[in-house]
Design a protein around this motif. Structure first.
Motif, mmCIF file in Angstrom:
data_model
loop_
_atom_site.group_PDB
_atom_site.id
_atom_site.type_symbol
_atom_site.label_atom_id
_atom_site.label_comp_id
_atom_site.label_asym_id
_atom_site.label_seq_id
_atom_site.Cartn_x
_atom_site.Cartn_y
_atom_site.Cartn_z
ATOM 1 N N LEU A 16 0.809 -1.214 0.000
ATOM 2 C CA LEU A 16 0.000 0.000 0.000
ATOM 3 C C LEU A 16 0.845 1.267 0.000
ATOM 4 O O LEU A 16 0.325 2.359 -0.197
ATOM 5 C CB LEU A 16 -0.936 0.004 1.214
ATOM 6 N N SER A 17 2.145 1.109 0.205
ATOM 7 C CA SER A 17 3.030 2.277 0.224
ATOM 8 C C SER A 17 3.554 2.655 -1.159
ATOM 9 O O SER A 17 4.287 3.629 -1.296
ATOM 10 C CB SER A 17 4.218 2.016 1.156
ATOM 11 N N LEU A 18 3.208 1.888 -2.185
ATOM 12 C CA LEU A 18 3.746 2.160 -3.516
ATOM 13 C C LEU A 18 3.203 3.475 -4.083
ATOM 14 O O LEU A 18 1.997 3.717 -4.071
ATOM 15 C CB LEU A 18 3.415 1.016 -4.472
ATOM 16 N N VAL A 78 11.872 0.344 -11.390
ATOM 17 C CA VAL A 78 12.057 0.832 -10.026
ATOM 18 C C VAL A 78 10.684 1.113 -9.440
ATOM 19 O O VAL A 78 9.905 1.897 -10.001
ATOM 20 C CB VAL A 78 12.901 2.127 -9.995
ATOM 21 N N ARG A 79 10.379 0.429 -8.337
ATOM 22 C CA ARG A 79 9.145 0.715 -7.606
ATOM 23 C C ARG A 79 9.482 1.593 -6.413
ATOM 24 O O ARG A 79 10.463 1.341 -5.702
ATOM 25 C CB ARG A 79 8.484 -0.583 -7.113
ATOM 26 N N VAL A 80 8.652 2.591 -6.177
ATOM 27 C CA VAL A 80 8.888 3.541 -5.088
ATOM 28 C C VAL A 80 7.937 3.239 -3.936
ATOM 29 O O VAL A 80 6.710 3.279 -4.102
ATOM 30 C CB VAL A 80 8.694 4.990 -5.569
ATOM 31 N N ALA A 123 2.527 7.380 1.818
ATOM 32 C CA ALA A 123 1.641 7.262 0.654
ATOM 33 C C ALA A 123 0.176 7.415 1.064
ATOM 34 O O ALA A 123 -0.257 6.928 2.109
ATOM 35 C CB ALA A 123 1.849 5.913 -0.028
ATOM 36 N N ALA A 124 -0.592 8.072 0.201
ATOM 37 C CA ALA A 124 -2.013 8.288 0.484
ATOM 38 C C ALA A 124 -2.768 6.971 0.579
ATOM 39 O O ALA A 124 -3.687 6.822 1.398
ATOM 40 C CB ALA A 124 -2.621 9.172 -0.605
#
Length: 265
Positions: A32-34, A113-115, A120-121
């Motif tokens: 869920l932080s992506l 690259v995944r952030v 994160a909303a």
């Protein structure tokens, strides 16, 4: 009275499991932080919101950065050029950037690259996963028939052009709603799982697939399928995942009104 007590105990156990599932989804740097997914090419480029310069050469990811970019890989500040070699289909290599995690992945021979950002909303606004009420009637016994040799089953992904290659161990046959059904099981004999769709997919549940952990095969060749514990893949929650779709063999015609529902409905 005994049946009522058994049903109550079943519901309480499922509730504890469901709460643990939601707690895992709330992990600060979980799915869920992506907040981004950037595909890399052989041309050095700056990624939106990501420091440094990134590119791919000879199936390796190159990063050029200055100390002020505050990129840290393997405990060391990236100063100059760093080379990363992520493994196909495996969890990515993590580059820290002031608390954010830049996950370098390889999928179908492509690199990205995944952030991950704990602010994160999608993580901040998460209130839980809607699921069907737990019901013991959705727990069935299946018979596992192993393949003579392990097979590789290839499926597509929610990202166009990507493929997933699954270790298939055999088939599970079971009866549900009066129909004799079969699913191809992935994983290992000690930890089987099934990736499936059903008649609720795209209606009340996520369309690409849900996954159910089956566990180990018993000595008599049976397994337990508790469809109350069918869960969404990460792609149901974020646009920045690369989840597989269900194989053609695992698209059930019945409506499995159990387990997690589509969080995007």
């Amino acid at each position: 009275m005994t049946a009522t007590l058994n049903t109550t105990a079943f519901t309480e156990e499922w509730t504890r499991w469901h709460e643990e599932r939601e707690a895992a989804l709330r992990a600060p740097l979980g799915w869920l932080s992506l907040t981004g997914l950037h595909w890399l090419t052989d041309s050095p480029e700056h990624l939106d919101g990501v420091p440094g310069t990134w590119w791919v050469t000879d199936e390796k990811v190159f990063i050029t950065a200055q100390p002020a970019d505050r990129l840290v890989f393997d405990g060391e500040l990236v100063a100059g050029v760093s080379i990363l070699t992520p493994v196909e289909g495996a969890p990515g290599l993590l580059v820290d950037n002031d608390g954010r995690q830049l996950e370098v992945i390889r999928r179908s021979g492509q690199f990205a690259v995944r952030v991950h950002d704990s602010a994160a909303a999608t993580l901040r606004d998460f209130t839980g996963v809607v699921a069907y009420p737990a019901d013991p009637r959705w727990v069935v016994t299946g018979n596992f028939t192993p393949f003579e040799t392990e097979r590789t089953v290839t499926t597509g992904a929610v990202v166009a052009g990507l493929e997933h290659h699954h270790r298939a161990q055999g088939t599970i046959e079971f009866t549900l709603k009066g129909q004799r059904l079969s699913l191809v099981a992935f994983g290992t004999p000690a930890e089987l799982r099934v990736l499936f769709t059903d008649a609720t997919s795209g209606v009340t549940t996520y369309p690409a697939a849900r996954v159910l952990t089956v566990g180990a095969v018993a000595e008599d060749g049976t397994v337990e399928l508790d469809f109350n514990r069918a869960v969404n893949l990460p792609c149901a929650f974020t646009d920045y995942a690369t989840c597989p779709v269900a194989p053609a063999e695992n698209r059930l015609s019945v409506a499995v009104e159990a387990g997690e529902q589509d969080p995007r409905r």
